[in-house]
Enzyme design. Sequence first.
Site, PDB file in Angstrom:
ATOM      1  N   GLU A 104       9.363  17.042  14.881  1.00  0.00           N
ATOM      2  CA  GLU A 104       9.768  16.829  13.491  1.00  0.00           C
ATOM      3  C   GLU A 104       8.962  17.761  12.576  1.00  0.00           C
ATOM      4  O   GLU A 104       7.731  17.717  12.572  1.00  0.00           O
ATOM      5  CB  GLU A 104       9.539  15.369  13.085  1.00  0.00           C
ATOM      6  CG  GLU A 104      10.182  15.049  11.754  1.00  0.00           C
ATOM      7  CD  GLU A 104      10.062  13.584  11.355  1.00  0.00           C
ATOM      8  OE1 GLU A 104       9.001  12.987  11.605  1.00  0.00           O
ATOM      9  OE2 GLU A 104      11.023  13.057  10.767  1.00  0.00           O
ATOM     10  N   GLU A 124       9.592   2.205  11.008  1.00  0.00           N
ATOM     11  CA  GLU A 124      10.683   3.161  10.806  1.00  0.00           C
ATOM     12  C   GLU A 124      10.015   4.528  10.817  1.00  0.00           C
ATOM     13  O   GLU A 124       9.309   4.877   9.878  1.00  0.00           O
ATOM     14  CB  GLU A 124      11.409   2.868   9.487  1.00  0.00           C
ATOM     15  CG  GLU A 124      12.863   3.286   9.516  1.00  0.00           C
ATOM     16  CD  GLU A 124      13.026   4.790   9.392  1.00  0.00           C
ATOM     17  OE1 GLU A 124      13.360   5.431  10.423  1.00  0.00           O
ATOM     18  OE2 GLU A 124      12.804   5.330   8.306  1.00  0.00           O
ATOM     19  N   LYS A 136       0.895  -1.174   0.000  1.00  0.00           N
ATOM     20  CA  LYS A 136       0.000   0.000   0.000  1.00  0.00           C
ATOM     21  C   LYS A 136       0.924   1.211   0.000  1.00  0.00           C
ATOM     22  O   LYS A 136       1.406   1.636   1.044  1.00  0.00           O
ATOM     23  CB  LYS A 136      -0.896  -0.021   1.240  1.00  0.00           C
ATOM     24  CG  LYS A 136      -2.216   0.756   1.106  1.00  0.00           C
ATOM     25  CD  LYS A 136      -2.077   2.205   0.730  1.00  0.00           C
ATOM     26  CE  LYS A 136      -1.696   3.081   1.900  1.00  0.00           C
ATOM     27  NZ  LYS A 136      -1.388   4.489   1.476  1.00  0.00           N
ATOM     28  N   CYS A 161      13.808  11.372   6.751  1.00  0.00           N
ATOM     29  CA  CYS A 161      13.726  11.109   8.205  1.00  0.00           C
ATOM     30  C   CYS A 161      15.095  11.299   8.842  1.00  0.00           C
ATOM     31  O   CYS A 161      15.192  11.467  10.055  1.00  0.00           O
ATOM     32  CB  CYS A 161      13.133   9.748   8.487  1.00  0.00           C
ATOM     33  SG  CYS A 161      13.770   8.475   7.436  1.00  0.00           S
TER      34      CYS A 161
HETATM   35  P1  ADP Z   1       3.626  11.042   6.182  1.00  0.00           P
HETATM   36  O1  ADP Z   1       3.553  12.132   7.194  1.00  0.00           O
HETATM   37  O2  ADP Z   1       4.979  10.669   5.739  1.00  0.00           O
HETATM   38  O3  ADP Z   1       2.610  11.130   5.081  1.00  0.00           O
HETATM   39  P2  ADP Z   1       2.044   8.967   7.349  1.00  0.00           P
HETATM   40  O4  ADP Z   1       2.431   8.186   8.545  1.00  0.00           O
HETATM   41  O5  ADP Z   1       0.802   9.767   7.403  1.00  0.00           O
HETATM   42  O6  ADP Z   1       3.323   9.795   7.046  1.00  0.00           O
HETATM   43  O7  ADP Z   1       1.923   8.024   6.082  1.00  0.00           O
HETATM   44  C1  ADP Z   1       2.820   7.007   5.736  1.00  0.00           C
HETATM   45  C2  ADP Z   1       2.037   5.864   5.113  1.00  0.00           C
HETATM   46  O8  ADP Z   1       1.123   5.357   6.074  1.00  0.00           O
HETATM   47  C3  ADP Z   1       1.196   6.261   3.889  1.00  0.00           C
HETATM   48  O9  ADP Z   1       1.212   5.196   2.949  1.00  0.00           O
HETATM   49  C4  ADP Z   1      -0.187   6.408   4.496  1.00  0.00           C
HETATM   50  O10 ADP Z   1      -1.227   6.203   3.559  1.00  0.00           O
HETATM   51  C5  ADP Z   1      -0.192   5.318   5.530  1.00  0.00           C
HETATM   52  N1  ADP Z   1      -1.150   5.498   6.637  1.00  0.00           N
HETATM   53  C6  ADP Z   1      -1.605   6.652   7.162  1.00  0.00           C
HETATM   54  N2  ADP Z   1      -2.482   6.414   8.153  1.00  0.00           N
HETATM   55  C7  ADP Z   1      -2.574   5.068   8.292  1.00  0.00           C
HETATM   56  C8  ADP Z   1      -3.322   4.191   9.151  1.00  0.00           C
HETATM   57  N3  ADP Z   1      -4.129   4.664  10.085  1.00  0.00           N
HETATM   58  N4  ADP Z   1      -3.162   2.860   8.981  1.00  0.00           N
HETATM   59  C9  ADP Z   1      -2.329   2.374   8.052  1.00  0.00           C
HETATM   60  N5  ADP Z   1      -1.608   3.141   7.216  1.00  0.00           N
HETATM   61  C10 ADP Z   1      -1.720   4.475   7.319  1.00  0.00           C
END
Ligand code: ADP
Length: 498
Positions: free
Chosen positions: A388, A253, A178, A287
């Site tokens: 961050e 990570e 995903k 990061c």
């Molecule tokens: P960033 O700030 O780098 O966008 P996120 O943690 O929001 O970081 O997103 C990183 C990944 O995690 C993306 O692929 C996002 O779609 C996914 N993601 C965000 N929320 C969730 C969740 N509740 N469960 C699973 N995956 C998630």
Amino acid sequence: MATAGVKQFKNFIGGEWVDAVSGQTFESVVPATGDVLGTFPRSGAEDVDRAVAAAKQAFADWRLVPAPERGTILLRFAQLLERDKQQLTDLMSHEMGKVLAEAGGDVQEAIDMAIYMAGEGRRMFGQTTPSELRDKFQMSVRLPVGVVGAITPWNFPIAIPAWKLTPALICGNTVVLKPAEDTPLLAERFVELLSEAGIPVGVVNIVHGFGEEAGDRLVRHPDVPVITFTGSRETGILVTKAAADNLKHVHLELGGKNGIIVMEDADLDLAAEGIAWSAFGTSGQRCTAASRVIVHEKVYDELAKRLVARAEAMRIGPGWEPDTDLGPVINRAAIEKIDAYSRIGEAEGAQLLTGGEAATDGDLAKGHYYRPTIFGRVDPEMRIAQEEIFGPTTALIPIADFDEAINVANGIRYGLSSAIFTRDVNRAFRAMRDLQTGITYINAGTTGAEVHLPFGGTKDTGNGHREAGNAALDVFTEWKSIYVDYSGKLQRAQIDNQ
Ligand code: ADP
């Protein structure tokens, strides 16, 4: 926005390119211009369930394919990435926004990781040990776990999928990916190339969509025993909780607030160059970016002057233009967050030395650009020194001696990367020991990890696992210990039974 004639992309499930069951889509947008690159399926639970079913079915055979043969496919994948490197680099400079040299580096990292993991197909070492008993042999072997759910961010859109998928695959797992909703096209190209390399049907599947929908379903799916996730600390906590009911293996990570220490004996030219690269490279969206500079009072003014001069000389523009130093940040929400931190820094009483605003001159107004920003005389407890920001912003923190520098460097919740510029070998070795991070650089910036050493961090940066190198195999395998008794009689274990 140019939406007419926009190409529609699909999910890849069980070897077929398919739309989301709901028929819903979302767009991938160029951060430099707002142009639309394509539409992608906005997947839900049903789509994830189908992908997991395909991956589960494919696992039955893939786990039995000899690891060297799996390695041959990964080697071919590396060659295909190499063949398409230019095209992927150009696409990345559009879809994600990073400058060409860094985009090329991102693709190269995937090539290197695929080659490294292809080689693991002929290693994947276990142990053999002597037995306590006569005529008995024993060993440990790594076995695959099953279907891996890989959830990736947008900042390394080719490299991070490679860090996760190539070790998962070489170990004999199947995968549902995903990818981040901001860089779906690069992820789809990544999977297309894996398929072209000869990955069997169902072994790699991609489900596009949003984190709270497709991502959450993947994390909760009972047939996905391993989740590997890179993203924010807050989402990492949500993922851990959602995976807990099924006692999944969760590899995280997460964020960083990486500090570079500059001692009074440092080579200041080298330090300024290393800091500018680590703080402003990829517009600070790594990061491992250097968002704190912990600098000795004796060289503070001189270093600040050099860094401001470097920041102000950077040319801001689209990533694909060869003379661009600083590309856009990923989207409007990122601009708002970075700008909010500039205001927080001012309100906290830090000195804004340069930047602190979006760049909107001429064509820049069409995209999401932020000026390289340096705050001076920052107190280590201020929010801009603790949280961050994930943008081209760094904080200069003055210190009086080495011990204070180490305390300030460690005085945060994260523990990813750290660095020290010094010519004193004793201090360098103390820093290697005492900086509480998963990665430490001596006389270099905080970025630039190589694929064959472990990558990851301590404290809130993760949960103890590492990506890359041999350490990555621990995430994607279970150890099995095997005892073979060839004595022809029942021998009881433990010597005191004899
Ligand atoms: P960033 O700030 O780098 O966008 P996120 O943690 O929001 O970081 O997103 C990183 C990944 O995690 C993306 O692929 C996002 O779609 C996914 N993601 C965000 N929320 C969730 C969740 N509740 N469960 C699973 N995956 C998630």
